[in-house]
Motif scaffolding. Structure first.
Motif, PDB file in Angstrom:
ATOM      1  N   ALA A  45       0.836  -1.202   0.000  1.00  0.00           N
ATOM      2  CA  ALA A  45       0.000   0.000   0.000  1.00  0.00           C
ATOM      3  C   ALA A  45       0.866   1.245   0.000  1.00  0.00           C
ATOM      4  CB  ALA A  45      -0.903   0.010   1.232  1.00  0.00           C
ATOM      5  N   MET A 135      -2.050  -6.023  -3.820  1.00  0.00           N
ATOM      6  CA  MET A 135      -2.600  -4.813  -3.198  1.00  0.00           C
ATOM      7  C   MET A 135      -4.089  -4.738  -3.455  1.00  0.00           C
ATOM      8  SD  MET A 135      -1.056  -1.754  -5.659  1.00  0.00           S
ATOM      9  CE  MET A 135       0.624  -2.227  -5.412  1.00  0.00           C
ATOM     10  N   ILE A 139      -5.936   0.899  -3.913  1.00  0.00           N
ATOM     11  CA  ILE A 139      -4.541   1.358  -3.952  1.00  0.00           C
ATOM     12  C   ILE A 139      -4.000   1.210  -5.367  1.00  0.00           C
ATOM     13  CG2 ILE A 139      -2.192   0.921  -3.110  1.00  0.00           C
ATOM     14  CD1 ILE A 139      -4.048   2.313  -1.061  1.00  0.00           C
TER      15      ILE A 139
END
Length: 155
Positions: A45, A135, A139
């Motif tokens: 992230a 992810m 993000i």
């Protein structure tokens, strides 16, 4: 505090809080982006977090980046505004937070790369390397928006 991310999932719990937050796409002189691997969900992230009373959005992004990665930054722009009511974070304490995040653009001005209680890995990646990293979709969207150079007004 472990969390589970839900994005446009009809089985997601209903939100019971809305908290302003900042995330930051930090880009170094070589065009690499700073990412952290979160301890709460194991995903890569951007640095970022909840805005505190008495601070500006830029101050929030600067503080969170330093706390989570050890890197001092300055804010140079904005990537976009992300407010998808279908994206919620469910925490073990019962809070279910609706996403409300402004993604800023920043550059490093000092510091030393380090992990924190919120991250167990921190590293610089080329934009292409981010494609293979695990992810959450929101993000990945922010990184994609930064890479494309477009500034979405509302997401």
């Amino acid at each position: 505090m472990p969390r589970r991310d839900y994005e446009d999932d009809p089985n997601a719990p209903k939100a019971n809080s809305l908290v302003p937050a900042a995330s930051v796409v930090v880009v170094d002189a070589d065009g690499q982006v700073l990412l952290q691997r979160r301890t709460d969900n194991g995903q890569w992230a951007l640095p970022g977090g909840v805005m505190e009373l008495g601070e500006s959005l830029a101050q929030c992004g600067i503080r969170e980046t330093l706390e989570e990665t050890g890197i001092h930054i300055e804010i140079t722009g904005i990537v976009g505004t992300y407010t998808n009511p279908g994206h919620v974070f469910a925490y073990d304490d019962g809070e279910v937070r609706q996403e409300f995040s402004i993604c800023l653009l920043g550059r490093p001005v000092g510091g030393t790369l380090r992990v924190s209680s919120e991250s167990h890995e921190v590293a610089w990646f080329s934009p292409a390397e981010t494609d293979a990293l695990p992810m959450v979709p929101s993000i990945r969207k922010r990184i994609s928006d930064w890479r494309s150079g477009s500034i979405p007004v509302v997401r």
